[in-house]
Design a protein around this motif. Structure first.
Motif, PDB file in Angstrom:
ATOM      1  N   ASN A   1       0.806  -1.235   0.000  1.00 12.77           N
ATOM      2  CA  ASN A   1       0.000   0.000   0.000  1.00 12.77           C
ATOM      3  C   ASN A   1       0.834   1.278   0.000  1.00 12.77           C
ATOM      4  OD1 ASN A   1      -2.451  -1.548   0.209  1.00 12.77           O
ATOM      5  ND2 ASN A   1      -2.017  -1.803   2.391  1.00 12.77           N
ATOM      6  N   THR A   2       2.016   1.223  -0.606  1.00 14.92           N
ATOM      7  CA  THR A   2       2.854   2.410  -0.642  1.00 14.92           C
ATOM      8  C   THR A   2       2.513   3.280  -1.852  1.00 14.92           C
ATOM      9  OG1 THR A   2       4.568   1.197  -1.835  1.00 14.92           O
ATOM     10  CG2 THR A   2       4.807   1.376   0.554  1.00 14.92           C
ATOM     11  N   SER A   3       2.761   4.548  -1.691  1.00 14.96           N
ATOM     12  CA  SER A   3       2.640   5.503  -2.798  1.00 14.96           C
ATOM     13  C   SER A   3       3.519   6.697  -2.457  1.00 14.96           C
ATOM     14  CB  SER A   3       1.189   5.946  -3.001  1.00 14.96           C
ATOM     15  OG  SER A   3       0.704   6.591  -1.825  1.00 14.96           O
ATOM     16  N   THR A   4       3.841   7.477  -3.443  1.00 15.59           N
ATOM     17  CA  THR A   4       4.694   8.637  -3.203  1.00 15.59           C
ATOM     18  C   THR A   4       3.872   9.913  -3.206  1.00 15.59           C
ATOM     19  OG1 THR A   4       6.606   9.899  -3.999  1.00 15.59           O
ATOM     20  CG2 THR A   4       5.239   8.816  -5.667  1.00 15.59           C
ATOM     21  N   VAL A   5       4.268  10.863  -2.361  1.00 17.33           N
ATOM     22  CA  VAL A   5       3.615  12.175  -2.346  1.00 17.33           C
ATOM     23  C   VAL A   5       4.443  13.196  -3.120  1.00 17.33           C
ATOM     24  CG1 VAL A   5       2.401  11.783  -0.171  1.00 17.33           C
ATOM     25  CG2 VAL A   5       4.713  12.730  -0.124  1.00 17.33           C
ATOM     26  N   ILE A   6       5.576  12.768  -3.656  1.00 16.35           N
ATOM     27  CA  ILE A   6       6.404  13.661  -4.463  1.00 16.35           C
ATOM     28  C   ILE A   6       5.725  13.890  -5.807  1.00 16.35           C
ATOM     29  CG2 ILE A   6       8.646  13.950  -5.610  1.00 16.35           C
ATOM     30  CD1 ILE A   6       9.881  12.233  -3.422  1.00 16.35           C
ATOM     31  N   THR A   7       5.627  15.142  -6.206  1.00 17.85           N
ATOM     32  CA  THR A   7       4.930  15.469  -7.459  1.00 17.85           C
ATOM     33  C   THR A   7       5.865  16.004  -8.539  1.00 17.85           C
ATOM     34  OG1 THR A   7       4.421  17.696  -6.626  1.00 17.85           O
ATOM     35  CG2 THR A   7       2.772  15.954  -6.245  1.00 17.85           C
ATOM     36  N   LYS A   8       7.033  16.501  -8.148  1.00 17.62           N
ATOM     37  CA  LYS A   8       7.945  17.093  -9.125  1.00 17.62           C
ATOM     38  C   LYS A   8       9.059  16.108  -9.485  1.00 17.62           C
ATOM     39  CE  LYS A   8       7.260  21.712  -7.150  1.00 17.62           C
ATOM     40  NZ  LYS A   8       7.940  22.830  -6.439  1.00 17.62           N
ATOM     41  N   PRO A   9       9.219  15.780 -10.765  1.00 20.24           N
ATOM     42  CA  PRO A   9      10.312  14.895 -11.174  1.00 20.24           C
ATOM     43  C   PRO A   9      11.683  15.399 -10.730  1.00 20.24           C
ATOM     44  CG  PRO A   9       8.758  15.178 -12.975  1.00 20.24           C
ATOM     45  CD  PRO A   9       8.353  16.148 -11.905  1.00 20.24           C
ATOM     46  N   SER A  10      11.874  16.691 -10.736  1.00 14.11           N
ATOM     47  CA  SER A  10      13.174  17.256 -10.353  1.00 14.11           C
ATOM     48  C   SER A  10      13.479  17.004  -8.874  1.00 14.11           C
ATOM     49  CB  SER A  10      13.206  18.764 -10.633  1.00 14.11           C
ATOM     50  OG  SER A  10      12.172  19.425  -9.930  1.00 14.11           O
ATOM     51  N   THR A  11      12.433  17.002  -8.031  1.00 10.24           N
ATOM     52  CA  THR A  11      12.642  16.754  -6.596  1.00 10.24           C
ATOM     53  C   THR A  11      13.127  15.332  -6.367  1.00 10.24           C
ATOM     54  OG1 THR A  11      10.915  18.347  -5.992  1.00 10.24           O
ATOM     55  CG2 THR A  11      11.526  16.713  -4.333  1.00 10.24           C
ATOM     56  N   LEU A  12      12.438  14.372  -6.979  1.00  9.98           N
ATOM     57  CA  LEU A  12      12.822  12.976  -6.811  1.00  9.98           C
ATOM     58  C   LEU A  12      14.208  12.730  -7.379  1.00  9.98           C
ATOM     59  CD1 LEU A  12      12.859   9.902  -8.219  1.00  9.98           C
ATOM     60  CD2 LEU A  12      12.092  10.167  -5.856  1.00  9.98           C
ATOM     61  N   SER A  13      14.497  13.289  -8.526  1.00  7.12           N
ATOM     62  CA  SER A  13      15.796  13.083  -9.154  1.00  7.12           C
ATOM     63  C   SER A  13      16.925  13.629  -8.295  1.00  7.12           C
ATOM     64  CB  SER A  13      15.811  13.752 -10.531  1.00  7.12           C
ATOM     65  OG  SER A  13      17.014  13.446 -11.209  1.00  7.12           O
ATOM     66  N   THR A  14      16.736  14.820  -7.754  1.00  2.04           N
ATOM     67  CA  THR A  14      17.767  15.420  -6.888  1.00  2.04           C
ATOM     68  C   THR A  14      17.960  14.587  -5.634  1.00  2.04           C
ATOM     69  OG1 THR A  14      17.196  17.618  -7.710  1.00  2.04           O
ATOM     70  CG2 THR A  14      18.454  17.502  -5.656  1.00  2.04           C
ATOM     71  N   LEU A  15      16.863  14.089  -5.062  1.00  2.00           N
ATOM     72  CA  LEU A  15      16.942  13.285  -3.848  1.00  2.00           C
ATOM     73  C   LEU A  15      17.746  12.008  -4.107  1.00  2.00           C
ATOM     74  CD1 LEU A  15      15.912  13.277  -0.925  1.00  2.00           C
ATOM     75  CD2 LEU A  15      13.886  12.074  -1.717  1.00  2.00           C
ATOM     76  N   VAL A  16      17.481  11.343  -5.216  1.00  2.00           N
ATOM     77  CA  VAL A  16      18.212  10.121  -5.570  1.00  2.00           C
ATOM     78  C   VAL A  16      19.700  10.411  -5.732  1.00  2.00           C
ATOM     79  CG1 VAL A  16      18.547   8.418  -7.411  1.00  2.00           C
ATOM     80  CG2 VAL A  16      16.234   8.956  -6.612  1.00  2.00           C
ATOM     81  N   GLU A  17      20.025  11.491  -6.436  1.00  2.00           N
ATOM     82  CA  GLU A  17      21.427  11.820  -6.679  1.00  2.00           C
ATOM     83  C   GLU A  17      22.152  12.182  -5.388  1.00  2.00           C
ATOM     84  OE1 GLU A  17      21.288  14.876  -9.593  1.00  2.00           O
ATOM     85  OE2 GLU A  17      20.682  13.515 -11.223  1.00  2.00           O
ATOM     86  N   GLU A  18      21.479  12.910  -4.505  1.00  2.00           N
ATOM     87  CA  GLU A  18      22.116  13.311  -3.242  1.00  2.00           C
ATOM     88  C   GLU A  18      22.344  12.110  -2.331  1.00  2.00           C
ATOM     89  OE1 GLU A  18      23.374  16.291  -2.373  1.00  2.00           O
ATOM     90  OE2 GLU A  18      22.915  16.877  -4.435  1.00  2.00           O
ATOM     91  N   ILE A  19      21.398  11.176  -2.302  1.00  2.00           N
ATOM     92  CA  ILE A  19      21.573   9.960  -1.502  1.00  2.00           C
ATOM     93  C   ILE A  19      22.753   9.153  -2.033  1.00  2.00           C
ATOM     94  CG2 ILE A  19      20.544   7.704  -0.955  1.00  2.00           C
ATOM     95  CD1 ILE A  19      17.846   9.098  -0.767  1.00  2.00           C
ATOM     96  N   ASP A  20      22.861   9.069  -3.353  1.00  2.00           N
ATOM     97  CA  ASP A  20      23.935   8.281  -3.963  1.00  2.00           C
ATOM     98  C   ASP A  20      25.308   8.894  -3.716  1.00  2.00           C
ATOM     99  OD1 ASP A  20      24.149   5.831  -5.748  1.00  2.00           O
ATOM    100  OD2 ASP A  20      25.428   7.249  -6.833  1.00  2.00           O
ATOM    101  N   LYS A  21      25.371  10.222  -3.516  1.00  2.00           N
ATOM    102  CA  LYS A  21      26.650  10.915  -3.319  1.00  2.00           C
ATOM    103  C   LYS A  21      27.233  10.695  -1.926  1.00  2.00           C
ATOM    104  CE  LYS A  21      25.788  14.858  -6.400  1.00  2.00           C
ATOM    105  NZ  LYS A  21      25.512  16.315  -6.391  1.00  2.00           N
ATOM    106  N   LEU A  22      26.399  10.290  -0.964  1.00  2.00           N
ATOM    107  CA  LEU A  22      26.859  10.178   0.414  1.00  2.00           C
ATOM    108  C   LEU A  22      27.994   9.163   0.540  1.00  2.00           C
ATOM    109  CD1 LEU A  22      23.448  10.268   2.303  1.00  2.00           C
ATOM    110  CD2 LEU A  22      25.109  12.118   2.078  1.00  2.00           C
TER     111      LEU A  22
END
Length: 500
Positions: free
Chosen positions: A110-131
């Motif tokens: 029953n999961t779903s995302t509340v993120i609506t902007k593609p740029s937000t999700l993309s930035t989040l993925v890239e920042e997590i990967d940089k850690l």
């Protein structure tokens, strides 16, 4: 603090700071933690070489061979175009929920995302990967995840950590209860699995797991830890947390105070901090095996715990003061507890250690007797509340505050007769005192026992925040309301018209 801990704390801080990205997309603190954990789990599975659990298969037609679904790993998100990541992410959540294997399917149910902007999700993925994941030992990645949960619980704006159990308290309880590899360990109010994870830590530090046979390893992974959680988001976090710590399954999604609670296996060790308050709607629990039904959730959980212990099994449970002095059904439950179990220790905890500052709490330590009568002969009370600092942002609760209690408790987690005989009675001026079962019976089974003059009490009352005083008053009123509900029930009154 070790280097590893410093690296872990640094990554936790950086992950938490990423919330600013999501706030710009209208995501709340509570939603942020859920959203981040969906992504973080995928990344951590890659870091711990557990991505085989994420392989997805589906059978297009009945009887047809299963087909592997591609694009289900962290690397697939990274390889996708920035503009396509959000749609791929939404697709992943749906496919894990439908086709995930075992625990993974439960995690993403029953999961779903509340993120609506593609740029937000993309930035989040890239920042997590940089850690700098390489700076954290793989066995500490679960601790990193747990640190994020603790950070969320301490964030007052989220309100998520109202009764989050401080890690130092959990560690102290686990230390004196001494889990063993032979134990079946349960938390009937698992939350995000803090107690179970701490027990896992203790066992891994006390034992050489490389020396265990394959059968022992399998039994540990699948047959040691059990629990139940009513809130689906918390249940999801618990499953993630346990899997990242090398333990699979065990925590069920359900209501311990309903018939589902009867499915939990009998345990040799129960560790828990049940939710405070009354059952939603004021109704009685639907469990048919409770001898003393009540709307007070803590008293219901207490019954589940001592009924769910095997003979000789031990338990430590965090409970508010009203459980110690409730004069209606609480009296009967305490008497039943002391008949069936050796309630050997009560630890009076400091105020201010939970998000709800005014709540006064205790830890009850007991061992299930070999018979159902006369198991408790004496109760030792350790007062860690009187004349201690007011904990909060200025004065942090640390493990050192529990050192004297741990030493006084002794080395026997079951507190057998030999162990109790070695305990030191500190008298009227000390923190540790013994009270006979007969004396407790004469005062109506009331376990709210104090003897130290709390010189800080008046000052705390003067300087307490109005919200803290209101919370404390609400806890006391709930106890009184429970008594009134019991009287009305005995008179055969319809409770619905009073609740309306």
């Amino acid at each position: 603090m070790t280097t590893t801990n410093a690296a872990t704390s640094d990554i936790v801080s950086k992950l938490w700071n990423l919330c600013h990205l999501l706030r710009d997309d209208g995501v709340t603190y509570h939603e942020y933690v859920s959203e981040l954990t969906y992504l973080l789990f995928l990344k951590m599975m890659e870091e711990t070489d557990q991505e085989d659990c994420l392989v997805l298969f589906k059978a297009p037609k009945k009887g047809a061979p299963k087909e592997q679904i591609n694009g289900s790993r962290w690397s697939d998100l990274m390889d996708a175009n920035a503009s396509d990541r959000l749609s791929l992410y939404k697709q992943l959540l749906q496919e894990y929920s439908r086709y995930g294997h075992g625990t993974v399917q439960e995690i993403y149910a029953n999961t779903s995302t509340v993120i609506t902007k593609p740029s937000t999700l993309s930035t989040l993925v890239e920042e997590i990967d940089k850690l700098a994941w390489y700076s954290v030992h793989r066995e500490d990645l679960g601790d990193l995840y747990e640190g994020l949960l603790a950070r969320n619980a301490n964030e007052k704006k989220s309100g998520a950590g109202q009764y989050f159990t401080p890690r130092v308290l959990i560690d102290s309880i686990v230390a004196v209860m001494k889990p063993t590899l032979d134990d079946v360990i349960q938390d009937p109010a698992a939350g995000t699995a803090g107690f179970l994870i701490a027990a896992n830590h203790f066992l891994r530090h006390q034992n050489d797991f490389k020396a265990l046979t394959d059968a022992q390893q399998l039994r540990y992974k699948h047959g040691t830890f059990y629990g139940m959680e009513l809130v689906q988001d918390a249940h999801r976090l618990a499953l993630m947390n346990m899997l990242l710590h090398g333990v699979e399954g065990g925590v069920q999604f359900g209501d311990t105070l309903g018939e589902q609670g009867t499915r939990l296996p009998a345990a040799t060790l129960i560790l828990s901090n049940p939710p405070f308050g009354t059952k939603k709607g004021g109704g009685l629990p639907s469990r048919s095996d409770f001898i003393y039904p009540t709307t007070n959730k803590q008293l219901c959980f207490l019954q589940h715990i001592y009924q769910g212990l095997k003979p000789g099994g031990r338990a430590a449970v965090v409970l508010p003061d009203n459980v110690l002095f409730d004069s209606n059904v609480g009296t009967e439950i305490r008497r039943d507890l002391m008949d069936k179990c050796n309630l050997h220790t009560v630890l009076r905890l400091p105020t201010g250690i939970f998000y709800a500052q005014g709540v006064k709490t205790n830890v009850l330590f007991f061992t299930r007797g070999l018979s159902d009568k006369g198991s408790t002969e004496e109760v030792w009370v350790y007062d860690l509340r009187a004349n201690v600092p007011q904990f909060g942002k200025r004065t942090q609760l640390t493990r050192k505050y529990f050192a004297d209690f741990e030493a006084a408790f002794g080395t026997d987690p079951s507190a057998g007769r030999d162990s109790l005989n070695k305990r030191m009675e500190t008298g009227e001026t000390g923190r540790f005192r013994k009270f006979s079962r007969q004396w407790i019976s004469e005062r109506g089974e009331n376990l709210d026992i104090t003897w130290l003059k709390d010189d800080s009490a008046a000052a705390n009352a003067v300087h307490s925040e109005p919200t803290e005083l209101a919370r404390e008053a609400m806890v006391e009123l709930e106890g009184a309301l429970e008594d009134l509900r019991g009287i009305l029930a005995e008179l055969g009154e319809d409770m619905e018209e009073f609740e309306a």
